[in-house]
Design an enzyme around this catalytic site. Structure first.
Site, PDB file in Angstrom:
ATOM      1  N   ARG A  33      -7.141  -1.912   9.078  1.00  0.00           N
ATOM      2  CA  ARG A  33      -5.675  -1.800   9.200  1.00  0.00           C
ATOM      3  C   ARG A  33      -5.199  -1.835  10.649  1.00  0.00           C
ATOM      4  NH1 ARG A  33      -3.416  -0.513   4.225  1.00  0.00           N
ATOM      5  NH2 ARG A  33      -4.605   0.898   2.899  1.00  0.00           N
ATOM      6  N   ASP A  81       4.214  -5.637   3.470  1.00  0.00           N
ATOM      7  CA  ASP A  81       3.283  -6.443   4.252  1.00  0.00           C
ATOM      8  C   ASP A  81       3.178  -7.868   3.722  1.00  0.00           C
ATOM      9  OD1 ASP A  81       2.035  -5.578   1.907  1.00  0.00           O
ATOM     10  OD2 ASP A  81       0.213  -4.860   2.880  1.00  0.00           O
ATOM     11  N   LYS A 124       0.350   1.646   1.964  1.00  0.00           N
ATOM     12  CA  LYS A 124       0.172   1.856   3.383  1.00  0.00           C
ATOM     13  C   LYS A 124       0.321   0.545   4.152  1.00  0.00           C
ATOM     14  CE  LYS A 124      -3.429   5.308   2.486  1.00  0.00           C
ATOM     15  NZ  LYS A 124      -4.893   5.467   2.542  1.00  0.00           N
ATOM     16  N   GLY A 125       0.223  -0.577   3.449  1.00  0.00           N
ATOM     17  CA  GLY A 125       0.106  -1.882   4.104  1.00  0.00           C
ATOM     18  C   GLY A 125       1.219  -2.223   5.087  1.00  0.00           C
ATOM     19  N   ASP A 158       2.610 -11.293  -2.902  1.00  0.00           N
ATOM     20  CA  ASP A 158       1.494 -12.007  -3.523  1.00  0.00           C
ATOM     21  C   ASP A 158       1.931 -12.394  -4.941  1.00  0.00           C
ATOM     22  OD1 ASP A 158      -1.173 -12.913  -3.690  1.00  0.00           O
ATOM     23  OD2 ASP A 158      -1.910 -10.986  -4.371  1.00  0.00           O
TER      24      ASP A 158
END
Ligand code: 5GP
Ligand code: MG
Length: 173
Positions: A162, A97, A40-41, A100
């Site tokens: 969010r 998003d 969803k990010g 990492d």
């Protein structure tokens, strides 16, 4: 609140977004683009960026879960590609998003390439290179940040934060 410290202000996100859209438009072949975002990010950044491209765009979605609960990556990535749309022969832009460790992006790129798009470009709002465990890089990066756990503008901690308009450092109390 455990997310009080603003790392990237709303105005800075918005102005970088216009620059990214220009960069990406320059790099993408002319014509329609199929924009794929990782839920969803990436949803808020992805939709804002897709609109800023001002092109004939279609949307596709993937869900990837590598974080269970909390702020530590499990290293295991599960991907659901049922709402990806048809990629074959199309120019595809993948949006996430944050990059990492890179495991999510690496696995996603493999899946997208297997669908034989005409071209594939990648974009992330943020990059945390200090945490990388793979060779993966994104073609377009909004902001390179230090090793903080961040929330806002689509990013969550246990589903909260969010819808914040800016990016904040999450510091548990
Ligand atoms: P990777 O597979 O590259 O380790 O993880 C990428 C995914 O982990 C991102 O798409 C995002 O969902 C999540 N993630 C990584 N860093 C952060 C962070 O600082 N904050 C939040 N909220 N999610 C993060
Ligand atoms: Mg994500």
């Amino acid at each position: 609140m455990p997310a009080d410290e603003i790392l990237i202000a709303e105005a800075d996100i918005q102005s970088r977004l216009s620059e990214l859209a220009a960069e990406i438009n320059e790099a993408l072949p002319e014509g329609p683009v199929h924009v794929v975002m990782i839920l969803k990010g990436a949803i808020i950044f992805g939709v804002d960026l897709a609109r800023a491209l001002m092109r004939n765009t279609t949307l596709g979605f993937l869900t990837a879960s590598s974080y269970g609960e909390g702020t530590q990556s499990s290293g295991k990535v599960e991907i659901d590609a049922r709402h990806l749309g048809d990629l074959e022969g199309r120019n595809v832009l993948l949006i996430d998003d944050i990059l990492d460790t890179g495991h999510t992006f690496a696995k996603t790129i493999d899946i997208l390439k297997s669908k034989r798009p005409a071209s594939l470009r990648t974009c992330v709002l943020m990059d945390k290179p200090a945490r990388r465990e793979t060779e993966i890089q994104a073609d377009h990066v909004g902001f390179t940040i230090d090793n903080h756990f961040v929330v806002g503008y689509g990013l969550d901690c246990d589903e909260a934060f969010r819808t914040l308009p800016d990016i904040r450092i999450y510091a548990p109390e």
